[in-house]
Scaffold this motif. Structure first.
Motif, PDB file in Angstrom:
ATOM      1  N   HIS A 190       9.777   3.699   3.914  1.00 28.07           N
ATOM      2  CA  HIS A 190      10.896   4.498   3.397  1.00 28.07           C
ATOM      3  C   HIS A 190      11.352   5.533   4.423  1.00 28.07           C
ATOM      4  O   HIS A 190      12.559   5.758   4.579  1.00 28.07           O
ATOM      5  N   PHE A 191      10.411   6.143   5.122  1.00 29.44           N
ATOM      6  CA  PHE A 191      10.764   7.126   6.148  1.00 29.44           C
ATOM      7  C   PHE A 191      11.574   6.456   7.255  1.00 29.44           C
ATOM      8  O   PHE A 191      12.624   6.965   7.665  1.00 29.44           O
ATOM      9  N   ILE A 192      11.107   5.321   7.736  1.00 27.27           N
ATOM     10  CA  ILE A 192      11.811   4.621   8.814  1.00 27.27           C
ATOM     11  C   ILE A 192      13.210   4.190   8.362  1.00 27.27           C
ATOM     12  O   ILE A 192      14.177   4.330   9.110  1.00 27.27           O
ATOM     13  N   GLU A 193      13.309   3.711   7.127  1.00 27.65           N
ATOM     14  CA  GLU A 193      14.623   3.319   6.608  1.00 27.65           C
ATOM     15  C   GLU A 193      15.559   4.513   6.523  1.00 27.65           C
ATOM     16  O   GLU A 193      16.749   4.404   6.853  1.00 27.65           O
ATOM     17  N   SER A 194      15.052   5.687   6.111  1.00 25.79           N
ATOM     18  CA  SER A 194      15.902   6.868   6.017  1.00 25.79           C
ATOM     19  C   SER A 194      16.352   7.337   7.408  1.00 25.79           C
ATOM     20  O   SER A 194      17.492   7.743   7.578  1.00 25.79           O
TER      21      SER A 194
ATOM     22  N   ARG B  34      16.698   5.384   9.985  1.00 30.18           N
ATOM     23  CA  ARG B  34      17.655   4.365  10.434  1.00 30.18           C
ATOM     24  C   ARG B  34      19.028   4.640   9.838  1.00 30.18           C
ATOM     25  O   ARG B  34      20.049   4.565  10.532  1.00 30.18           O
ATOM     26  N   GLU B  35      19.087   4.960   8.542  1.00 31.62           N
ATOM     27  CA  GLU B  35      20.357   5.244   7.891  1.00 31.62           C
ATOM     28  C   GLU B  35      20.999   6.500   8.482  1.00 31.62           C
ATOM     29  O   GLU B  35      22.201   6.530   8.696  1.00 31.62           O
ATOM     30  N   THR B  36      20.198   7.506   8.752  1.00 36.44           N
ATOM     31  CA  THR B  36      20.719   8.742   9.359  1.00 36.44           C
ATOM     32  C   THR B  36      21.281   8.453  10.737  1.00 36.44           C
ATOM     33  O   THR B  36      22.326   8.981  11.114  1.00 36.44           O
ATOM     34  N   ALA B  37      20.612   7.611  11.497  1.00 40.26           N
ATOM     35  CA  ALA B  37      21.075   7.267  12.839  1.00 40.26           C
ATOM     36  C   ALA B  37      22.394   6.493  12.797  1.00 40.26           C
ATOM     37  O   ALA B  37      23.241   6.664  13.675  1.00 40.26           O
ATOM     38  N   LYS B  38      22.579   5.663  11.775  1.00 42.17           N
ATOM     39  CA  LYS B  38      23.825   4.901  11.638  1.00 42.17           C
ATOM     40  C   LYS B  38      25.001   5.832  11.369  1.00 42.17           C
ATOM     41  O   LYS B  38      26.096   5.615  11.856  1.00 42.17           O
ATOM     42  N   VAL B  39      24.775   6.874  10.587  1.00 44.26           N
ATOM     43  CA  VAL B  39      25.821   7.807  10.203  1.00 44.26           C
ATOM     44  C   VAL B  39      26.217   8.684  11.391  1.00 44.26           C
ATOM     45  O   VAL B  39      27.379   9.020  11.562  1.00 44.26           O
TER      46      VAL B  39
ATOM     47  N   ALA C 277       0.845  -1.194   0.000  1.00 42.05           N
ATOM     48  CA  ALA C 277       0.000   0.000   0.000  1.00 42.05           C
ATOM     49  C   ALA C 277       0.883   1.248   0.000  1.00 42.05           C
ATOM     50  O   ALA C 277       1.888   1.301   0.716  1.00 42.05           O
ATOM     51  N   PRO C 278       0.547   2.243  -0.819  1.00 35.77           N
ATOM     52  CA  PRO C 278       1.382   3.445  -0.922  1.00 35.77           C
ATOM     53  C   PRO C 278       1.673   4.114   0.423  1.00 35.77           C
ATOM     54  O   PRO C 278       2.817   4.506   0.683  1.00 35.77           O
ATOM     55  N   PHE C 279       0.683   4.213   1.274  1.00 35.09           N
ATOM     56  CA  PHE C 279       0.887   4.863   2.572  1.00 35.09           C
ATOM     57  C   PHE C 279       1.897   4.082   3.415  1.00 35.09           C
ATOM     58  O   PHE C 279       2.792   4.655   4.028  1.00 35.09           O
ATOM     59  N   ILE C 280       1.778   2.771   3.415  1.00 35.95           N
ATOM     60  CA  ILE C 280       2.704   1.933   4.178  1.00 35.95           C
ATOM     61  C   ILE C 280       4.099   2.016   3.580  1.00 35.95           C
ATOM     62  O   ILE C 280       5.097   2.069   4.304  1.00 35.95           O
ATOM     63  N   GLN C 281       4.193   2.075   2.249  1.00 38.24           N
ATOM     64  CA  GLN C 281       5.489   2.231   1.589  1.00 38.24           C
ATOM     65  C   GLN C 281       6.172   3.531   2.032  1.00 38.24           C
ATOM     66  O   GLN C 281       7.379   3.542   2.282  1.00 38.24           O
TER      67      GLN C 281
END
Length: 61
Positions: free
Chosen positions: A49-53, A55-60, A41-45
């Motif tokens: 994507h927000f959570i993944e971004s 997560r990536e920011t937190a790793k950096v 579903a687009p909303f879930i996507q």
């Protein structure tokens, strides 16, 4: 109502249900296929994507 007030519609359905008591039971009962359909579903996507971004920011940091 589900399109414009999904939370209210879900609460109304839950109040009338004899099998399901709350939202967590609905999620627990999802089969893999149902979960995959929700993931598409687009909303879930957007949420994924927000959570993944984040997560990536937190790793950096």
């Amino acid at each position: 109502m589900a399109s414009f007030q999904p939370k209210r519609a879900l609460e109304q359905l839950l109040s009338q249900s004899k099998k399901v008591q709350n939202q967590l039971q609905i999620i627990a009962q999802l089969k893999d296929e149902g979960a995959e359909i929700l993931r598409q579903a687009p909303f879930i996507q957007e949420i994924i994507h927000f959570i993944e971004s984040v997560r990536e920011t937190a790793k950096v940091s």
